[in-house]
Every structure is written in C-alpha cells, then in structure tokens.
Design a protein around this motif. Structure first.
Motif, PDB file in Angstrom:
ATOM      1  N   ALA A 140     -16.370   9.611   7.588  1.00  0.00           N
ATOM      2  CA  ALA A 140     -17.776   9.222   7.460  1.00  0.00           C
ATOM      3  C   ALA A 140     -18.007   8.170   6.383  1.00  0.00           C
ATOM      4  N   THR A 141     -17.296   8.269   5.289  1.00  0.00           N
ATOM      5  CA  THR A 141     -17.485   7.366   4.151  1.00  0.00           C
ATOM      6  C   THR A 141     -16.172   6.675   3.839  1.00  0.00           C
ATOM      7  N   PRO A 142     -16.179   5.348   3.685  1.00  0.00           N
ATOM      8  CA  PRO A 142     -14.933   4.655   3.346  1.00  0.00           C
ATOM      9  C   PRO A 142     -14.315   5.226   2.074  1.00  0.00           C
ATOM     10  N   LEU A 143     -13.009   5.259   2.037  1.00  0.00           N
ATOM     11  CA  LEU A 143     -12.325   5.760   0.847  1.00  0.00           C
ATOM     12  C   LEU A 143     -12.561   4.846  -0.350  1.00  0.00           C
ATOM     13  N   ASP A 144     -12.678   3.553  -0.101  1.00  0.00           N
ATOM     14  CA  ASP A 144     -12.954   2.579  -1.158  1.00  0.00           C
ATOM     15  C   ASP A 144     -13.314   1.271  -0.482  1.00  0.00           C
ATOM     16  N   THR A 145     -13.634   0.284  -1.252  1.00  0.00           N
ATOM     17  CA  THR A 145     -14.019  -1.031  -0.711  1.00  0.00           C
ATOM     18  C   THR A 145     -12.950  -2.085  -0.933  1.00  0.00           C
ATOM     19  N   GLY A 146     -11.760  -1.669  -1.345  1.00  0.00           N
ATOM     20  CA  GLY A 146     -10.704  -2.621  -1.606  1.00  0.00           C
ATOM     21  C   GLY A 146     -10.736  -3.122  -3.036  1.00  0.00           C
ATOM     22  N   THR A 147      -9.737  -3.927  -3.373  1.00  0.00           N
ATOM     23  CA  THR A 147      -9.627  -4.490  -4.722  1.00  0.00           C
ATOM     24  C   THR A 147      -9.357  -5.990  -4.594  1.00  0.00           C
ATOM     25  N   ALA A 148      -9.118  -6.613  -5.717  1.00  0.00           N
ATOM     26  CA  ALA A 148      -8.902  -8.062  -5.703  1.00  0.00           C
ATOM     27  C   ALA A 148      -7.711  -8.453  -4.835  1.00  0.00           C
ATOM     28  N   HIS A 149      -6.708  -7.595  -4.760  1.00  0.00           N
ATOM     29  CA  HIS A 149      -5.507  -7.945  -4.008  1.00  0.00           C
ATOM     30  C   HIS A 149      -5.224  -7.016  -2.830  1.00  0.00           C
ATOM     31  N   PHE A 150      -6.038  -5.986  -2.640  1.00  0.00           N
ATOM     32  CA  PHE A 150      -5.798  -5.027  -1.564  1.00  0.00           C
ATOM     33  C   PHE A 150      -7.016  -4.886  -0.658  1.00  0.00           C
ATOM     34  N   ARG A 163       0.836  -1.199   0.000  1.00  0.00           N
ATOM     35  CA  ARG A 163       0.000   0.000   0.000  1.00  0.00           C
ATOM     36  C   ARG A 163       0.873   1.251   0.000  1.00  0.00           C
ATOM     37  N   GLY A 164       0.298   2.333  -0.483  1.00  0.00           N
ATOM     38  CA  GLY A 164       0.977   3.609  -0.412  1.00  0.00           C
ATOM     39  C   GLY A 164       0.717   4.284   0.925  1.00  0.00           C
ATOM     40  N   SER A 165       1.434   5.368   1.169  1.00  0.00           N
ATOM     41  CA  SER A 165       1.295   6.097   2.429  1.00  0.00           C
ATOM     42  C   SER A 165       1.255   7.594   2.141  1.00  0.00           C
ATOM     43  N   LEU A 166       0.242   8.272   2.689  1.00  0.00           N
ATOM     44  CA  LEU A 166       0.098   9.720   2.528  1.00  0.00           C
ATOM     45  C   LEU A 166      -0.239  10.329   3.882  1.00  0.00           C
ATOM     46  N   THR A 167       0.541  11.333   4.279  1.00  0.00           N
ATOM     47  CA  THR A 167       0.322  12.012   5.558  1.00  0.00           C
ATOM     48  C   THR A 167      -0.201  13.417   5.327  1.00  0.00           C
ATOM     49  N   GLY A 168      -1.271  13.755   6.025  1.00  0.00           N
ATOM     50  CA  GLY A 168      -1.858  15.084   5.936  1.00  0.00           C
ATOM     51  C   GLY A 168      -1.768  15.823   7.257  1.00  0.00           C
ATOM     52  N   ARG A 169      -1.606  17.130   7.192  1.00  0.00           N
ATOM     53  CA  ARG A 169      -1.559  17.987   8.385  1.00  0.00           C
ATOM     54  C   ARG A 169      -2.668  19.027   8.269  1.00  0.00           C
ATOM     55  N   LEU A 170      -3.590  18.970   9.197  1.00  0.00           N
ATOM     56  CA  LEU A 170      -4.799  19.801   9.171  1.00  0.00           C
ATOM     57  C   LEU A 170      -4.774  20.787  10.335  1.00  0.00           C
ATOM     58  N   ASN A 189      -2.674   9.812   8.765  1.00  0.00           N
ATOM     59  CA  ASN A 189      -1.948   9.035   7.764  1.00  0.00           C
ATOM     60  C   ASN A 189      -2.919   8.086   7.085  1.00  0.00           C
ATOM     61  N   ILE A 190      -2.785   7.984   5.776  1.00  0.00           N
ATOM     62  CA  ILE A 190      -3.637   7.089   4.990  1.00  0.00           C
ATOM     63  C   ILE A 190      -2.758   6.027   4.351  1.00  0.00           C
ATOM     64  N   ARG A 191      -3.094   4.761   4.566  1.00  0.00           N
ATOM     65  CA  ARG A 191      -2.470   3.666   3.836  1.00  0.00           C
ATOM     66  C   ARG A 191      -3.456   3.281   2.738  1.00  0.00           C
ATOM     67  N   PHE A 192      -3.042   3.512   1.497  1.00  0.00           N
ATOM     68  CA  PHE A 192      -3.997   3.431   0.400  1.00  0.00           C
ATOM     69  C   PHE A 192      -3.619   2.351  -0.599  1.00  0.00           C
ATOM     70  N   ASN A 193      -4.641   1.811  -1.248  1.00  0.00           N
ATOM     71  CA  ASN A 193      -4.426   0.749  -2.231  1.00  0.00           C
ATOM     72  C   ASN A 193      -4.279   1.333  -3.633  1.00  0.00           C
ATOM     73  N   ASP A 194      -4.284   0.443  -4.627  1.00  0.00           N
ATOM     74  CA  ASP A 194      -4.008   0.894  -5.989  1.00  0.00           C
ATOM     75  C   ASP A 194      -5.206   1.532  -6.688  1.00  0.00           C
ATOM     76  N   VAL A 195      -6.272   1.800  -5.940  1.00  0.00           N
ATOM     77  CA  VAL A 195      -7.349   2.642  -6.466  1.00  0.00           C
ATOM     78  C   VAL A 195      -6.854   4.080  -6.615  1.00  0.00           C
ATOM     79  N   PRO A 210      -9.369  -2.454   1.862  1.00  0.00           N
ATOM     80  CA  PRO A 210      -9.756  -1.053   1.713  1.00  0.00           C
ATOM     81  C   PRO A 210      -8.697  -0.111   2.276  1.00  0.00           C
ATOM     82  N   SER A 211      -8.567   1.048   1.670  1.00  0.00           N
ATOM     83  CA  SER A 211      -7.662   2.071   2.196  1.00  0.00           C
ATOM     84  C   SER A 211      -8.167   2.524   3.562  1.00  0.00           C
TER      85      SER A 211
END
Length: 403
Positions: free
Chosen positions: A236-246, A198-205, A275-281, A248-249
């Motif tokens: 509130a809402t999932p970022l995605d529902t996952g993929t065949a090999h990943f 998975r990828g990694s993205l960090t946000g500062r709010l 921090n978000i651990r995200f899939n290939d979506v 959900p983010s």
C-alpha cells in the motif's frame, strides 16, 4: 580449506594478451557451477607464465559443494588494484535449442557464442589480457595487480569470493581499489558503470485458516482473505522514495499458493513468498522490522500468520563517486567517445563482498544475452573492454607514480 595445485606454466597455444583468443579458450571450459571445468587452471597458467604468484584455494562448507578459486598477484608494493570476476557459468538449459555448440566458442559475423561468453568470461578475459599487455610493457610499474576469481558466483556464493577475501586478508593482503568485470552495459559499451548494488531480502508468509466446505463457510476460515489483506498492506505504501544514487526499493510477490486441488473446499492455509530489492535506506534488519510492523497492523486480531526471512548476505552498498570512479569513467569515455552513466540498478553481485575490503566499481561488456540460449558477446566489445582496462591501468598507476 585446501590448496589446489597451481597449473603448469607450460606455454599456451595462444597469446593470453589476445582477449578474443582468451575468451574462446575460457568458453571452451565447461565450468558449470560448481565444476572448475579447466577455466581456473587455464587462467592460472596464463598468469603464472607472466610472473604472477598464483594460488588456487578450495573452500568447503557442510551441505554445499567444494569450490575452487584463484588468487594471483604481481608486484609487492601498493597500491593494489584488484581485477575480480568469476569463471563459473549457469547450465546451458536445453542444449538442442542452441544454434551453436554451447562450449565451442564459435565466432560468426563478429559475434562470439557460448555459455559464459557474456557473463562473464568475455569480461574477465579482456581484463586479464589488458593486465598482461600492460605489465609486459611496464615491468617496473609501481604498485600491484591482483586477480580475485571465484568458481561460485552463479551458485550459493558460500565457498567463493567471500571466503577468498577472508583467506587473502589473513595472509596480509590489502587492497586499494577493485574493478569487477560483470556485464554492466545494457546496449553499448559506453552505457553504464555500476557504483553500487541493491540488497535482496526474501520473506515467506503463511496465513492460517480453517479448512471446510464452501457450502458451510461459517464452519471454516478462509486464509486467502487474510493473505490478500496482508499483501495489500505490504504494497500500500512505498518503502521509500529512493536516494541520490538508488531507485526506490521494490517488493515483488513471487509465489502465492494454497495447494488446493478441490473447488469445493476452503483451504487450511495460504503461502506467499516475496522478494525485496532494497536501497541504502535499509539494512536487512531494519527492513524486516518494517515488514513485520506492517503485517501486525494489517492482521489485527483476526488474521493468523507467520513470517520468516531467509538469511541474506546481499546488502545495499555504494561506492561514492570520487577519483577512482572518475578514472574508470574517463577510460570508458576516452575509448568510446561517450561518458557512461553511474548506476546502482540490477541484481546482486560479488561486489557486495568486495566492498568491505576496498572501493569497488563494476564495468564489463554488454549484458543482453547473459544466461540466455545462444549467449554471446561481440568481438568488438571484448576488444574495447581490453583497451578501456589497459587505459585504466595506465592512468591508475601513473597517478600513484606522480603522487
């Protein structure tokens, strides 16, 4: 970039085809990032004595430590199979809490203790020993074996694998496949192969408010209310529902601060890091755009905020299941009696850099104790990984010979 001198090819005090002795020797090198600690020199000595052409490039970048790396290759033809890894380790932490000396490589009751034993000197030693044993028995085998080893995996990852790959590519090196020896198995040596990360993205709010007395709230603007609203919108809402090999983010808030020592003062601002651990979506860019969209909608005209994202080189990737992945799984099954699962779980690794040059699969020892006090690896697991890697090498180059 500078080139460190290759280590002397004088004989080692042990046979580097012995994966346990090689693991112990590497663990005894205090190679805490960014210190080389003698680990790369030891590996260079072992490989050079076996006929590998060895290079030790040192890479630099402003505001980061210089890092030594190692590239070694035996053979001049394709296909080229890379064995990749790192010799740097995390700090020992509280040394007094260790029950064995962190850099002694002590073996007790079939367990080898020491910082890096699990992550990942045991895995690297097992694979190096397998490569040495294979080439000794097959000096005229088709194809080439290359080692891509960094001292900057546990650190900023700026002067390590990413630059070592660029350096090798400029030299005309081309790679066909890679096996990365990270500790992928949760409990047993038959558990898991990593075919992606998975990828990694960090946000500062930051949410701005107006400081004031809690007794006069109409004269202030509490930023915590706005922060709660924005964070709720992100979750509130999932970022995605996952993929065949990943899977959900997932977004996780890691800090939430107002820096307010007083109980009767409404703070001026609130800050959060997530921090978000995200899939290939997603890519880092599309994911950042989605986060910004959610924040805009939740903030409306009432919440004043700023959002920023840390630069990232951790992108999601997948090595599609195919002949190479099957070959690795076959080798594991043949030596353990069980076929491993194909996984994309966990954090990031240097595979995120290697995937741009060739397909990469991760497989190593059991990772239960990585980064822990009394880090350790089972001797039986190191021996098993050596056998698995040897079988993989034999299958890989036999397939080329028979093609």
């Amino acid at each position: 970039m500078t080139i460190a001198p290759a280590a002397s090819t004088s004989a080692l005090s042990f046979d580097p085809a012995d994966p346990v002795a090689l693991t112990q020797a590497l663990v005894r090198c205090p190679s805490v990032t960014p210190e080389e600690g003698g680990a790369l020199a030891l590996l260079a000595t072992a490989l050079a004595a076996e006929g590998y052409e060895v290079h030790r490039p040192v890479f630099s970048e402003p505001d980061t430590p210089n890092v030594e790396n190692l590239y070694a290759r035996i053979g001049s033809e394709g296909p080229v199979l890379i064995i990749a890894g790192h010799t740097d380790v995390v700090p020992v932490g509280d040394a007094a809490a260790w029950t064995r000396e962190p850099f002694a490589g002590t073996i007790e009751n079939g367990i080898l203790y020491g910082r890096g034993a699990c992550d990942m000197k045991g895995g690297l030693a097992a694979m190096a020993a397998a490569a040495i044993r294979y080439r000794r028995a097959n000096p005229d085998a088709p194809g080439s074996i290359a080692f891509l080893v960094t001292g900057d995996e546990e650190g900023p990852a700026v002067n390590g694998t990413v630059k070592l790959l660029e350096w090798a590519h400029r030299r005309g090196e081309r790679f066909d496949h890679c096996i990365l020896g990270e500790p992928t198995n949760p409990a047993t040596m038959s558990d898991m192969i990593k075919i992606g990360r998975r990828g990694s993205l960090t946000g500062r709010l930051t949410v701005q408010g107006t400081q004031g007395h809690v007794g006069y709230p109409h004269l202030a603007d509490n930023p915590i209310r706005g922060m709660v609203r924005l964070l709720a919108a992100l979750d509130a809402t999932p970022l995605d529902t996952g993929t065949a090999h990943f899977d959900p983010s997932n977004l996780e808030v890691t800090t939430l601060d107002v820096g307010n020592p007083a109980t009767n003062v409404i703070p001026a601002q609130a800050k959060a890091v997530f921090n978000i651990r995200f899939n290939d979506v997603w890519t880092p860019e599309t994911l950042a755009a989605e986060i910004e969209r959610r924040l805009r909608e939740a903030a409306g005209n009432t919440v004043r905020y700023e959002i920023g994202f840390q630069p990232t080189n951790a992108v999601a990737f997948l090595t599609e299941p195919g002949p190479f992945v099957a070959m690795v799984a076959d080798a594991v099954a043949a030596e353990t009696g069980k076929r491993p699962a194909l996984s994309t779980t966990g954090g990031t690794s240097d595979a995120r850099f290697i995937k741009s040059y060739c397909p990469v699969v991760e497989y190593g020892v059991v990772g239960k104790t990585m980064h822990q006090i009394d880090e350790s690896v089972a001797v039986a697991d190191v021996l098993a990984l050596e056998r698995i890697t040897h079988r993989l090498l034999a299958s890989y180059f036999a397939a080329q010979h028979n093609a």
